[in-house]
Design a protein around this motif. Structure first.
Motif, PDB file in Angstrom:
ATOM      1  N   PRO A 184     -63.692 -77.552  23.285  1.00  0.00           N
ATOM      2  CA  PRO A 184     -63.365 -76.459  24.208  1.00  0.00           C
ATOM      3  C   PRO A 184     -64.570 -75.560  24.414  1.00  0.00           C
ATOM      4  O   PRO A 184     -65.452 -75.473  23.557  1.00  0.00           O
ATOM      5  N   ASP A 185     -64.618 -74.899  25.550  1.00  0.00           N
ATOM      6  CA  ASP A 185     -65.745 -74.023  25.865  1.00  0.00           C
ATOM      7  C   ASP A 185     -65.960 -73.011  24.751  1.00  0.00           C
ATOM      8  O   ASP A 185     -65.026 -72.343  24.305  1.00  0.00           O
ATOM      9  N   ALA A 186     -67.191 -72.895  24.293  1.00  0.00           N
ATOM     10  CA  ALA A 186     -67.527 -71.906  23.272  1.00  0.00           C
ATOM     11  C   ALA A 186     -67.589 -70.524  23.914  1.00  0.00           C
ATOM     12  O   ALA A 186     -68.208 -70.354  24.962  1.00  0.00           O
ATOM     13  N   ASN A 187     -66.931 -69.565  23.329  1.00  0.00           N
ATOM     14  CA  ASN A 187     -66.938 -68.212  23.894  1.00  0.00           C
ATOM     15  C   ASN A 187     -67.235 -67.175  22.819  1.00  0.00           C
ATOM     16  O   ASN A 187     -66.799 -66.039  22.906  1.00  0.00           O
ATOM     17  N   CYS A 188     -67.973 -67.597  21.788  1.00  0.00           N
ATOM     18  CA  CYS A 188     -68.270 -66.712  20.649  1.00  0.00           C
ATOM     19  C   CYS A 188     -69.754 -66.391  20.588  1.00  0.00           C
ATOM     20  O   CYS A 188     -70.597 -67.243  20.898  1.00  0.00           O
ATOM     21  N   PRO A 189     -70.110 -65.206  20.127  1.00  0.00           N
ATOM     22  CA  PRO A 189     -71.512 -64.899  19.805  1.00  0.00           C
ATOM     23  C   PRO A 189     -71.876 -65.590  18.488  1.00  0.00           C
ATOM     24  O   PRO A 189     -71.066 -66.312  17.910  1.00  0.00           O
ATOM     25  N   ASP A 190     -73.077 -65.368  18.018  1.00  0.00           N
ATOM     26  CA  ASP A 190     -73.530 -66.023  16.783  1.00  0.00           C
ATOM     27  C   ASP A 190     -72.723 -65.584  15.562  1.00  0.00           C
ATOM     28  O   ASP A 190     -72.474 -66.382  14.650  1.00  0.00           O
ATOM     29  N   ASN A 191     -72.319 -64.320  15.524  1.00  0.00           N
ATOM     30  CA  ASN A 191     -71.561 -63.788  14.392  1.00  0.00           C
ATOM     31  C   ASN A 191     -70.284 -63.131  14.893  1.00  0.00           C
ATOM     32  O   ASN A 191     -70.289 -62.443  15.929  1.00  0.00           O
ATOM     33  N   VAL A 192     -69.178 -63.347  14.177  1.00  0.00           N
ATOM     34  CA  VAL A 192     -67.892 -62.813  14.593  1.00  0.00           C
ATOM     35  C   VAL A 192     -67.151 -62.189  13.411  1.00  0.00           C
ATOM     36  O   VAL A 192     -67.362 -62.578  12.259  1.00  0.00           O
ATOM     37  N   ALA A 224     -59.560 -54.315  19.668  1.00  0.00           N
ATOM     38  CA  ALA A 224     -59.297 -53.141  20.494  1.00  0.00           C
ATOM     39  C   ALA A 224     -60.562 -52.358  20.818  1.00  0.00           C
ATOM     40  O   ALA A 224     -60.614 -51.605  21.803  1.00  0.00           O
ATOM     41  N   SER A 225     -61.599 -52.545  20.007  1.00  0.00           N
ATOM     42  CA  SER A 225     -62.872 -51.845  20.231  1.00  0.00           C
ATOM     43  C   SER A 225     -63.885 -52.695  20.986  1.00  0.00           C
ATOM     44  O   SER A 225     -65.021 -52.275  21.205  1.00  0.00           O
ATOM     45  N   GLY A 226     -63.477 -53.923  21.338  1.00  0.00           N
ATOM     46  CA  GLY A 226     -64.372 -54.802  22.085  1.00  0.00           C
ATOM     47  C   GLY A 226     -65.248 -55.682  21.239  1.00  0.00           C
ATOM     48  O   GLY A 226     -66.149 -56.355  21.755  1.00  0.00           O
ATOM     49  N   ASN A 227     -65.008 -55.720  19.921  1.00  0.00           N
ATOM     50  CA  ASN A 227     -65.791 -56.575  19.032  1.00  0.00           C
ATOM     51  C   ASN A 227     -65.244 -57.999  19.047  1.00  0.00           C
ATOM     52  O   ASN A 227     -64.027 -58.212  19.045  1.00  0.00           O
ATOM     53  N   SER A 228     -66.145 -58.973  19.024  1.00  0.00           N
ATOM     54  CA  SER A 228     -65.729 -60.368  19.033  1.00  0.00           C
ATOM     55  C   SER A 228     -65.205 -60.765  17.661  1.00  0.00           C
ATOM     56  O   SER A 228     -65.775 -60.415  16.628  1.00  0.00           O
ATOM     57  N   GLN A 229     -64.097 -61.518  17.632  1.00  0.00           N
ATOM     58  CA  GLN A 229     -63.491 -61.904  16.366  1.00  0.00           C
ATOM     59  C   GLN A 229     -62.992 -63.350  16.413  1.00  0.00           C
ATOM     60  O   GLN A 229     -62.641 -63.870  17.481  1.00  0.00           O
ATOM     61  N   LEU A 230     -62.974 -63.982  15.257  1.00  0.00           N
ATOM     62  CA  LEU A 230     -62.495 -65.353  15.129  1.00  0.00           C
ATOM     63  C   LEU A 230     -61.025 -65.409  15.522  1.00  0.00           C
ATOM     64  O   LEU A 230     -60.190 -64.710  14.952  1.00  0.00           O
ATOM     65  N   GLY A 264     -62.477 -58.347   7.463  1.00  0.00           N
ATOM     66  CA  GLY A 264     -62.999 -57.453   8.490  1.00  0.00           C
ATOM     67  C   GLY A 264     -64.507 -57.494   8.639  1.00  0.00           C
ATOM     68  O   GLY A 264     -65.073 -56.744   9.436  1.00  0.00           O
ATOM     69  N   LYS A 265     -65.167 -58.370   7.902  1.00  0.00           N
ATOM     70  CA  LYS A 265     -66.627 -58.476   7.984  1.00  0.00           C
ATOM     71  C   LYS A 265     -67.028 -59.562   8.986  1.00  0.00           C
ATOM     72  O   LYS A 265     -66.199 -60.361   9.424  1.00  0.00           O
ATOM     73  N   ASN A 266     -68.313 -59.582   9.327  1.00  0.00           N
ATOM     74  CA  ASN A 266     -68.826 -60.564  10.269  1.00  0.00           C
ATOM     75  C   ASN A 266     -69.354 -61.801   9.550  1.00  0.00           C
ATOM     76  O   ASN A 266     -69.958 -61.699   8.476  1.00  0.00           O
ATOM     77  N   TYR A 267     -69.136 -62.968  10.174  1.00  0.00           N
ATOM     78  CA  TYR A 267     -69.587 -64.234   9.617  1.00  0.00           C
ATOM     79  C   TYR A 267     -70.213 -65.085  10.719  1.00  0.00           C
ATOM     80  O   TYR A 267     -69.873 -64.963  11.895  1.00  0.00           O
ATOM     81  N   SER A 268     -71.098 -65.966  10.297  1.00  0.00           N
ATOM     82  CA  SER A 268     -71.781 -66.858  11.224  1.00  0.00           C
ATOM     83  C   SER A 268     -70.819 -67.920  11.763  1.00  0.00           C
ATOM     84  O   SER A 268     -70.156 -68.618  10.989  1.00  0.00           O
ATOM     85  N   VAL A 269     -70.778 -68.046  13.077  1.00  0.00           N
ATOM     86  CA  VAL A 269     -69.940 -69.079  13.691  1.00  0.00           C
ATOM     87  C   VAL A 269     -70.436 -70.458  13.302  1.00  0.00           C
ATOM     88  O   VAL A 269     -69.636 -71.370  13.041  1.00  0.00           O
ATOM     89  N   GLU A 270     -71.749 -70.617  13.219  1.00  0.00           N
ATOM     90  CA  GLU A 270     -72.308 -71.912  12.830  1.00  0.00           C
ATOM     91  C   GLU A 270     -71.899 -72.263  11.402  1.00  0.00           C
ATOM     92  O   GLU A 270     -71.604 -73.429  11.105  1.00  0.00           O
TER      93      GLU A 270
END
Length: 239
Positions: free
Chosen positions: A226-234, A197-203, A169-175
């Protein structure tokens, strides 16, 4: 007679064009091998349902093996009588597929009272939409067997765990996620996200590319990711 001949020629021409289109639709350049994280499928406003076999193990599952073109487009629904989906061809594959290629979509309440997802419906959909377009390379049984072998060959969850990236449930760098996958596999991966459900971006999905020859373990560098659709951290959600 002239009128009859003039009407016959266009019909023959249309038949030939139709056959040509069928052949073209079955050609492609490479495969996307797509795995998804079930926690991200379930942690959405839509939610998810589990198969009758129960909640799958906490691991990535196959989403599909999708023929693609180098320009980013893809063929789909190359169905014919010859390659129509046959449940009987799944009999020896079902146990593996139930573990590694599970369905999470909830059935329509209008059509059924069941609260379980339908694995066979998912497999039919994947074959009809994507597998039929690779029929010249992989017939139905080989398509599912080959895809499951790819899943067995690369353990994405273990790769991430080995590098401190956990479904907690924690955030990690996509890179960082992309980097550790490349170090373990030798190939660049596409990373796809969705929102909880809260609108947070997730892997959500990890995509690797496979040679169109479908030779054993034939991973390749993606001609196009494929098109990248993630922020820096997810978020990497719990499942």
């Amino acid at each position: 007679m002239k009128m009859a001949n003039s009407s016959i020629i266009p019909i023959k021409f249309l038949i030939l064009v139709g056959l040509a289109n069928i052949c073209v639709s079955q050609d492609f350049d490479f495969f996307y091998f797509v795995q998804q994280w079930p926690g991200s499928s379930c942690d959405t406003k839509q939610g998810c349902c589990f198969p009758q076999t129960g909640k799958p193990a906490s691991n990535f599952t196959v989403h599909g093996l999708w023929p693609n073109f180098n320009n980013g487009s893809f063929p789909s629904n190359c169905k014919s009588v010859e390659n129509s989906f046959d449940e009987s061809k799944m009999s020896d594959i079902v146990p593996r597929a139930e573990t590694s290629w599970a369905a999470f979509s909830c059935p329509s309440k209008k059509k059924t009272n069941s609260t379980n997802s339908d694995n066979m419906k998912l497999w039919k959909h994947e074959w009809d939409k994507h597998g039929t377009c690779s029929h010249s390379v992989l017939h139905q049984h080989a398509y599912f067997d080959f895809t499951l072998n790819l899943k067995d060959h690369i353990d994405l969850l273990q790769i991430l765990l080995n590098n401190g990236i956990k479904p907690d449930g924690k955030n990690y760098s996509v890179e960082k996620i992309r980097q550790v996958i490349k170090e373990a596999t030798g190939f660049e991966a596409g990373i796809r996200c969705n929102t909880d459900a809260s609108g947070n971006s997730q892997l959500n999905e990890i995509v690797l590319c496979v040679d169109k020859s479908a030779a054993s373990r034939s991973f390749i560098e993606c001609p196009i990711l494929p098109d990248a659709n993630c922020p820096d951290n997810v978020e990497f959600p719990i499942f």
